[in-house]
Scaffold this motif. Structure first.
Motif, PDB file in Angstrom:
ATOM      1  N   LEU A 416       0.831  -1.209   0.000  1.00  0.00           N
ATOM      2  CA  LEU A 416       0.000   0.000   0.000  1.00  0.00           C
ATOM      3  C   LEU A 416       0.861   1.253   0.000  1.00  0.00           C
ATOM      4  CD1 LEU A 416      -2.739  -1.098   2.575  1.00  0.00           C
ATOM      5  CD2 LEU A 416      -2.955  -0.992   0.080  1.00  0.00           C
ATOM      6  N   TYR A 417       1.977   1.210   0.725  1.00  0.00           N
ATOM      7  CA  TYR A 417       2.883   2.363   0.808  1.00  0.00           C
ATOM      8  C   TYR A 417       3.493   2.674  -0.561  1.00  0.00           C
ATOM      9  CZ  TYR A 417       7.169   4.936   1.914  1.00  0.00           C
ATOM     10  OH  TYR A 417       8.189   5.844   1.931  1.00  0.00           O
ATOM     11  N   LEU A 418       3.909   1.636  -1.299  1.00  0.00           N
ATOM     12  CA  LEU A 418       4.509   1.846  -2.622  1.00  0.00           C
ATOM     13  C   LEU A 418       3.475   2.347  -3.622  1.00  0.00           C
ATOM     14  CD1 LEU A 418       6.834  -1.300  -2.843  1.00  0.00           C
ATOM     15  CD2 LEU A 418       7.488   1.064  -2.355  1.00  0.00           C
ATOM     16  N   GLU A 419       2.242   1.835  -3.530  1.00  0.00           N
ATOM     17  CA  GLU A 419       1.184   2.323  -4.426  1.00  0.00           C
ATOM     18  C   GLU A 419       0.895   3.802  -4.168  1.00  0.00           C
ATOM     19  OE1 GLU A 419      -2.104  -0.242  -3.744  1.00  0.00           O
ATOM     20  OE2 GLU A 419      -1.296  -1.918  -4.922  1.00  0.00           O
ATOM     21  N   ALA A 420       0.832   4.182  -2.904  1.00  0.00           N
ATOM     22  CA  ALA A 420       0.604   5.590  -2.570  1.00  0.00           C
ATOM     23  C   ALA A 420       1.761   6.458  -3.040  1.00  0.00           C
ATOM     24  CB  ALA A 420       0.401   5.739  -1.066  1.00  0.00           C
ATOM     25  N   SER A 426       3.223  10.486  -9.576  1.00  0.00           N
ATOM     26  CA  SER A 426       2.518  10.787 -10.831  1.00  0.00           C
ATOM     27  C   SER A 426       1.840  12.147 -10.770  1.00  0.00           C
ATOM     28  CB  SER A 426       1.506   9.692 -11.131  1.00  0.00           C
ATOM     29  OG  SER A 426       0.501   9.638 -10.125  1.00  0.00           O
ATOM     30  N   ARG A 427       1.292  12.523  -9.616  1.00  0.00           N
ATOM     31  CA  ARG A 427       0.672  13.848  -9.463  1.00  0.00           C
ATOM     32  C   ARG A 427       1.711  14.957  -9.596  1.00  0.00           C
ATOM     33  NH1 ARG A 427      -2.286  11.474  -5.118  1.00  0.00           N
ATOM     34  NH2 ARG A 427      -0.858  12.486  -3.635  1.00  0.00           N
ATOM     35  N   ASP A 428       2.915  14.698  -9.053  1.00  0.00           N
ATOM     36  CA  ASP A 428       3.972  15.707  -9.142  1.00  0.00           C
ATOM     37  C   ASP A 428       4.480  15.883 -10.552  1.00  0.00           C
ATOM     38  OD1 ASP A 428       3.713  16.010  -6.429  1.00  0.00           O
ATOM     39  OD2 ASP A 428       5.405  14.683  -5.930  1.00  0.00           O
ATOM     40  N   LEU A 429       4.359  14.838 -11.394  1.00  0.00           N
ATOM     41  CA  LEU A 429       4.899  14.905 -12.760  1.00  0.00           C
ATOM     42  C   LEU A 429       3.906  15.510 -13.740  1.00  0.00           C
ATOM     43  CD1 LEU A 429       6.694  11.456 -13.035  1.00  0.00           C
ATOM     44  CD2 LEU A 429       7.764  13.692 -12.868  1.00  0.00           C
ATOM     45  N   LYS A 430       2.591  15.543 -13.403  1.00  0.00           N
ATOM     46  CA  LYS A 430       1.584  16.058 -14.335  1.00  0.00           C
ATOM     47  C   LYS A 430       1.813  17.512 -14.702  1.00  0.00           C
ATOM     48  CE  LYS A 430      -2.206  12.857 -13.447  1.00  0.00           C
ATOM     49  NZ  LYS A 430      -3.558  12.680 -12.868  1.00  0.00           N
ATOM     50  N   PRO A 431       2.068  18.418 -13.758  1.00  0.00           N
ATOM     51  CA  PRO A 431       2.321  19.816 -14.153  1.00  0.00           C
ATOM     52  C   PRO A 431       3.522  19.960 -15.061  1.00  0.00           C
ATOM     53  CG  PRO A 431       1.855  19.657 -11.800  1.00  0.00           C
ATOM     54  CD  PRO A 431       2.020  18.270 -12.293  1.00  0.00           C
TER      55      PRO A 431
END
Length: 435
Positions: A416-420, A426-431
């Motif tokens: 669960l930790y690795l998935e989070a 991925s959120r940090d790379l979107k911008p």
């Protein structure tokens, strides 16, 4: 002068190893009288320790035991022999002596540069002994065929150079081991030094156990017993070989994996990454669950008893659980008694309930304390690790998590930790992708 005239019974050491049939007599002082060729005179031959041993075996002083165990070979031989047991048979000793007389000292014409490159010199010898190691390797390389014959005799013994310019060489039926003797540590009745498996090319740690009393002897035997048991277990120190020496002091020599240090050193140096800490945690939980499932209680888990070797290929640490001197199994008489252990790592029930032994659930508490020291008060530690350590350090042994459940909970929590972590990255790379 009284002379024991029995040339068939008493023969000199030269006759034994060379197979000559020269008549030899024995005077009242125990010295050999050897006939000088065809002359009617006798030459007195002084006895060294090895010859004294043979004299006693062949019938002289039969009421004494074979107590000259440091059997030194003839002065013309390059090496000395040191046997482990008093009861070593004369037939095997003579067989070894006939082979060992062909050993020769190392010479400069032997090229061992390739072999020296593959040997971790800094790990196994102290500063200043590098040339001594190279000379020993030259000696082994030059006498390779002779040493192979010695291995086939089936006798445990040690070769020692008379000039002390070479390391002692341990010969057994399976391997040739150099006793390089770099000091690693000591505690109680145990001293740990280095060794090198010449047959396999493996650096080793040599634990020399000298039990001085009943309890030390019992602890030494118990550690050897459990080291044999954990050979197939994951993340436990591996036993390569062992041998018992009965003279001049009773000792047990145990050859194990050589570690670079212990977990206490890694924890205090404080340079481990979070990824490395999680990998170490997984190995420790897996080792404890494996030991518990196989009915082995360590009973003294702490950072000092957890060894490591660094693996530069993937930047990880190979963990090895060691020191099974206090170990027990369910059903053992000793398992019902207090085990000792280390203050600060022993579970609270060990002090509160006198009849409650420090068993497998106590190992979980000890590992919980060890992991809390590994992660420290780092606010960036994963929440599932903090929660797991709290369960492992539960003061109530009845509600404390078991070793197997702790490993399963760690596996699920890590997933669960690795998935989070992936979602956050991925959120940090979107911008950035929009730019």
């Amino acid at each position: 002068m009284t002379v024991h005239n029995n040339p068939n019974l008493y023969r000199s050491f030269d006759d034994l190893i060379n197979g000559e049939n020269v008549p030899t007599l024995l005077n009242e002082k125990g010295n050999f009288l050897k006939k000088n060729g065809d002359k009617d005179t006798w030459k007195i031959i002084s006895l060294n320790l090895f010859q004294c041993f043979l004299r006693r075996i062949f019938g002289f002083y039969r009421d004494t035991h074979q107590n000259n165990v440091a059997k030194k070979l003839h002065e013309s031989l390059y090496s000395e022999l040191i046997f482990d047991k008093k009861s070593t048979s004369v037939r095997k000793i003579v067989a070894v002596a006939k082979i060992i007389k062909d050993l020769s000292p190392p010479t400069e014409d032997v090229d061992v540069s390739k072999e020296m490159q593959s040997i971790p010199t800094q790990e196994i010898v102290k500063n200043g002994d590098e040339s001594k190691l190279e000379d020993t390797i030259k000696f082994l390389a030059k006498n390779r065929s002779t040493l192979e014959k010695l291995k086939d005799v089936g006798l445990l013994f040690t070769l020692k150079s008379k000039d002390k310019k070479l390391f002692k060489v341990r010969i057994s039926d399976r391997k040739i081991t150099l006793l390089t003797n770099k000091f690693l540590g000591e505690g109680g009745f145990k001293t740990v030094k280095t060794a090198y498996d010449y047959s396999q090319g493996t650096p080793l740690a040599r634990a020399i156990i000298t039990p001085k009393g009943f309890f030390e002897n019992r602890s030494a035997k118990k550690e050897l017993k459990f080291l044999k048991k954990v050979q197939e277990r994951s993340n436990c120190v591996r036993l390569h070989s062992y041998h018992k020496v009965k003279h001049p002091k009773r000792k047990i020599h145990i050859l194990m994996d050589l570690a670079e240090g212990d977990l206490y050193q890694l924890t205090t140096q404080n340079f481990l990454t979070m990824k490395q800490k999680l990998q170490i945690t997984r190995q420790l939980l897996e080792a404890l669950a494996d030991l518990t499932l196989n009915n082995i209680w360590h009973r003294d888990i702490k950072p000092r008893n957890i060894l490591y070797r660094y693996q530069p290929d993937d930047d990880t640490y190979k963990i090895m659980v060691a020191d099974f001197g206090l170990a027990a199994s369910e059903g053992d008489l000793i398992a019902k008694k207090l085990s000792g252990g280390t203050r600060g790592y022993m579970p609270p029930e060990y002090h509160k309930v006198w009849k409650l032994s420090n068993g497998p659930i106590g190992d979980v508490y000890s590992l919980g304390v060890t992991l809390s020291e590994l992660f420290g008060r780092n606010p960036s530690s994963p929440g599932f690790i903090t929660h797991l350590i709290t369960k492992m350090k539960d003061s109530n042994h009845r509600t404390r998590i078991t070793a197997v459940d702790a490993f399963d909970e760690y596996t699920d929590g890590l997933k669960l930790y690795l998935e989070a972590l992936k979602r956050r990255q991925s959120r940090d790379l979107k911008p950035l992708s929009r730019c």
